[in-house]
Design a protein around this motif. Structure first.
Motif, PDB file in Angstrom:
ATOM      1  N   LEU A   1       3.921  -5.084  -6.281  1.00 10.11           N
ATOM      2  CA  LEU A   1       4.958  -4.346  -5.548  1.00 10.11           C
ATOM      3  C   LEU A   1       4.484  -3.853  -4.187  1.00 10.11           C
ATOM      4  O   LEU A   1       5.283  -3.340  -3.405  1.00 10.11           O
ATOM      5  N   LYS A   2       3.201  -4.003  -3.898  1.00  9.24           N
ATOM      6  CA  LYS A   2       2.660  -3.505  -2.627  1.00  9.24           C
ATOM      7  C   LYS A   2       3.325  -4.235  -1.459  1.00  9.24           C
ATOM      8  O   LYS A   2       3.301  -5.457  -1.375  1.00  9.24           O
ATOM      9  N   PRO A   3       3.917  -3.464  -0.552  1.00 14.55           N
ATOM     10  CA  PRO A   3       4.520  -4.087   0.632  1.00 14.55           C
ATOM     11  C   PRO A   3       3.444  -4.723   1.516  1.00 14.55           C
ATOM     12  O   PRO A   3       2.285  -4.277   1.515  1.00 14.55           O
ATOM     13  N   ALA A   4       3.813  -5.754   2.253  1.00  9.72           N
ATOM     14  CA  ALA A   4       2.863  -6.444   3.128  1.00  9.72           C
ATOM     15  C   ALA A   4       2.295  -5.500   4.187  1.00  9.72           C
ATOM     16  O   ALA A   4       1.146  -5.634   4.592  1.00  9.72           O
ATOM     17  N   GLU A   5       3.102  -4.568   4.631  1.00 15.56           N
ATOM     18  CA  GLU A   5       2.664  -3.596   5.633  1.00 15.56           C
ATOM     19  C   GLU A   5       3.411  -2.282   5.399  1.00 15.56           C
ATOM     20  O   GLU A   5       4.452  -2.277   4.746  1.00 15.56           O
ATOM     21  N   PRO A   6       2.878  -1.181   5.913  1.00 14.23           N
ATOM     22  CA  PRO A   6       3.576   0.102   5.733  1.00 14.23           C
ATOM     23  C   PRO A   6       4.977   0.057   6.337  1.00 14.23           C
ATOM     24  O   PRO A   6       5.181  -0.533   7.397  1.00 14.23           O
ATOM     25  N   SER A   7       5.907   0.643   5.637  1.00  7.82           N
ATOM     26  CA  SER A   7       7.283   0.629   6.091  1.00  7.82           C
ATOM     27  C   SER A   7       7.939   1.973   5.809  1.00  7.82           C
ATOM     28  O   SER A   7       7.781   2.521   4.711  1.00  7.82           O
ATOM     29  N   ALA A   8       8.669   2.457   6.767  1.00  5.08           N
ATOM     30  CA  ALA A   8       9.375   3.730   6.583  1.00  5.08           C
ATOM     31  C   ALA A   8      10.573   3.555   5.658  1.00  5.08           C
ATOM     32  O   ALA A   8      11.031   4.516   5.047  1.00  5.08           O
ATOM     33  N   THR A   9      11.068   2.338   5.530  1.00 11.11           N
ATOM     34  CA  THR A   9      12.238   2.099   4.694  1.00 11.11           C
ATOM     35  C   THR A   9      11.880   1.804   3.242  1.00 11.11           C
ATOM     36  O   THR A   9      12.723   1.910   2.378  1.00 11.11           O
ATOM     37  N   ASN A  10      10.636   1.430   2.967  1.00 14.21           N
ATOM     38  CA  ASN A  10      10.213   1.142   1.601  1.00 14.21           C
ATOM     39  C   ASN A  10       9.430   2.336   1.060  1.00 14.21           C
ATOM     40  O   ASN A  10       8.311   2.592   1.473  1.00 14.21           O
ATOM     41  N   VAL A  11      10.021   3.035   0.118  1.00 12.27           N
ATOM     42  CA  VAL A  11       9.422   4.252  -0.424  1.00 12.27           C
ATOM     43  C   VAL A  11       8.083   3.952  -1.115  1.00 12.27           C
ATOM     44  O   VAL A  11       7.201   4.800  -1.164  1.00 12.27           O
ATOM     45  N   LEU A  12       7.907   2.751  -1.615  1.00 14.58           N
ATOM     46  CA  LEU A  12       6.656   2.402  -2.292  1.00 14.58           C
ATOM     47  C   LEU A  12       5.475   2.321  -1.325  1.00 14.58           C
ATOM     48  O   LEU A  12       4.324   2.352  -1.750  1.00 14.58           O
ATOM     49  N   SER A  13       5.742   2.248  -0.040  1.00  7.60           N
ATOM     50  CA  SER A  13       4.660   2.257   0.947  1.00  7.60           C
ATOM     51  C   SER A  13       3.800   3.503   0.826  1.00  7.60           C
ATOM     52  O   SER A  13       2.605   3.457   1.106  1.00  7.60           O
ATOM     53  N   GLN A  14       4.395   4.606   0.389  1.00  3.73           N
ATOM     54  CA  GLN A  14       3.662   5.856   0.254  1.00  3.73           C
ATOM     55  C   GLN A  14       2.568   5.764  -0.810  1.00  3.73           C
ATOM     56  O   GLN A  14       1.599   6.504  -0.759  1.00  3.73           O
ATOM     57  N   LEU A  15       2.714   4.830  -1.756  1.00  4.70           N
ATOM     58  CA  LEU A  15       1.703   4.677  -2.808  1.00  4.70           C
ATOM     59  C   LEU A  15       0.560   3.764  -2.402  1.00  4.70           C
ATOM     60  O   LEU A  15      -0.506   3.792  -3.006  1.00  4.70           O
ATOM     61  N   PHE A  16       0.780   2.943  -1.403  1.00  4.80           N
ATOM     62  CA  PHE A  16      -0.213   1.938  -1.053  1.00  4.80           C
ATOM     63  C   PHE A  16      -0.860   2.135   0.319  1.00  4.80           C
ATOM     64  O   PHE A  16      -1.885   1.533   0.615  1.00  4.80           O
ATOM     65  N   TYR A  17      -0.232   2.928   1.191  1.00  4.38           N
ATOM     66  CA  TYR A  17      -0.749   3.106   2.549  1.00  4.38           C
ATOM     67  C   TYR A  17      -0.873   4.575   2.892  1.00  4.38           C
ATOM     68  O   TYR A  17      -0.175   5.408   2.480  1.00  4.38           O
TER      69      TYR A  17
END
Length: 134
Positions: free
Chosen positions: A118-134
């Protein structure tokens, strides 16, 4: 003598209150720079993780607690990002690693694999899961 004592007490009181205000300002600005609300983020994250990982009712409270704890610790670490970005990056990296380790004790191997995917390719303000990976 009494007037000198009263004036001294007033001077000390004003000095203490101005220092207290300064401390309150610093805490408020640190909270503002963390730029995220733990409660809303954790509910958004769990809203995505629960169906994606097929979390059982027994797993949900534990995962929720782990995510909230992680977000609180991350917000604390991010408060120093402007003054010490290198230390902040290192600390956040350790927090992310710790979260994955903690989740590994609750999730099955298949669920942990899905979580990693589920890790997004890059940090994104629109993808809430970014907070867990970046």
């Amino acid at each position: 003598m009494r007037k000198i004592f009263i004036l001294s007490a007033l001077a000390v009181g004003l000095n203490l209150s101005s220092n207290a205000q300064s401390i309150i300002s610093k805490v408020g600005s640190a909270a503002a720079t963390s730029s995220f609300d733990v409660s809303s983020l954790s509910s958004g994250i769990l809203g995505k993780l629960t169906p994606a990982l097929n979390l059982t009712p027994a797993q949900q409270p534990t995962v929720t607690s782990m995510v909230k704890d992680f977000l609180v610790q991350k917000a604390t670490a991010m408060a120093t990002s402007k003054t010490n970005p290198t230390a902040t990056k290192t600390k956040v990296g350790k927090l992310i690693s710790g979260l994955k380790s903690n989740l590994g004790t609750v999730l099955t191997v298949a669920q942990l694999s899905k979580f990693t995917a589920l890790k997004p390719a890059e940090p994104s303000a629109t993808n809430v899961l970014s907070q867990l990976f970046y």
